[in-house]
Design a protein around this motif. Structure first.
Motif, PDB file in Angstrom:
ATOM      1  N   ALA A 112       7.077   6.324  -4.296  1.00 28.07           N
ATOM      2  CA  ALA A 112       7.134   6.962  -2.980  1.00 28.07           C
ATOM      3  C   ALA A 112       8.490   7.634  -2.777  1.00 28.07           C
ATOM      4  O   ALA A 112       8.565   8.759  -2.263  1.00 28.07           O
TER       5      ALA A 112
ATOM      6  N   SER B 241       3.823  12.786  -0.469  1.00 27.44           N
ATOM      7  CA  SER B 241       4.874  11.856  -0.054  1.00 27.44           C
ATOM      8  C   SER B 241       4.423  10.978   1.103  1.00 27.44           C
ATOM      9  O   SER B 241       4.724   9.786   1.145  1.00 27.44           O
TER      10      SER B 241
ATOM     11  N   LEU C  73       1.890   8.376  -0.331  1.00 25.73           N
ATOM     12  CA  LEU C  73       2.583   7.372  -1.149  1.00 25.73           C
ATOM     13  C   LEU C  73       3.523   6.518  -0.303  1.00 25.73           C
ATOM     14  O   LEU C  73       3.650   5.313  -0.539  1.00 25.73           O
ATOM     15  N   GLY C  74       4.168   7.139   0.689  1.00 24.33           N
ATOM     16  CA  GLY C  74       5.040   6.376   1.575  1.00 24.33           C
ATOM     17  C   GLY C  74       4.273   5.340   2.376  1.00 24.33           C
ATOM     18  O   GLY C  74       4.704   4.191   2.504  1.00 24.33           O
TER      19      GLY C  74
END
Length: 146
Positions: A5, A38, A41-42
């Motif tokens: 991430a 992002s 994944l974050g």
């Protein structure tokens, strides 16, 4: 998952300064695609770690601003523009929140700043290539007189 991430967040910050250089047909810029990756994944990294950092007062103010911008749709003279601007504010808020969650230490924040500076080199190389390979009036560093 946290490292992956952060790597995608690093790539997003790197791509921000030259985001219009690569566009994807019927989608937008490469930075938009990287930003979506992002974000996903974050969120997965935060779910995996089970840890959410307490928001700072600035985050609360930013969230209130985004809500106000969204609410202004009700009295807007240009509703389409209001929606577009609100989506932009939401994207910016998500990026701030991801940085807050994934880059809590100074070392990680420094890496993100380095990513942005490295990204500006891409823009700089593009400009220098243009100046070198075109009949630019700035070839010798001075504008042409006309």
């Amino acid at each position: 998952m946290g490292k992956l991430a952060f790597a995608s967040l690093w790539l997003l910050v790197f791509a921000m300064s030259w985001e219009d250089a690569i566009t994807i047909a019927n989608f937008g810029t490469s930075a938009r695609l990287i930003g979506m990756l992002s974000g996903v994944l974050g969120l997965l990294a935060i779910i995996e770690s089970g840890r959410v950092r307490r928001p700072a007062p600035g985050h609360i103010l930013m969230a209130l601003f985004v809500l106000l911008a969204a609410g202004s749709y009700l009295w807007s003279l240009y509703p389409e523009g209001t929606v577009t601007q609100t989506v932009t504010y939401i994207q910016l808020f998500m990026m701030v929140w991801l940085i807050w969650q994934l880059a809590s230490r100074g070392r990680e924040q420094t890496r993100l700043m380095q990513a942005y500076v490295l990204g500006t080199f891409v823009s700089g190389m593009t400009l220098s290539t243009y100046l070198l390979f075109t009949r630019s009036p700035f070839i010798n560093g001075t504008p042409a007189r006309g």
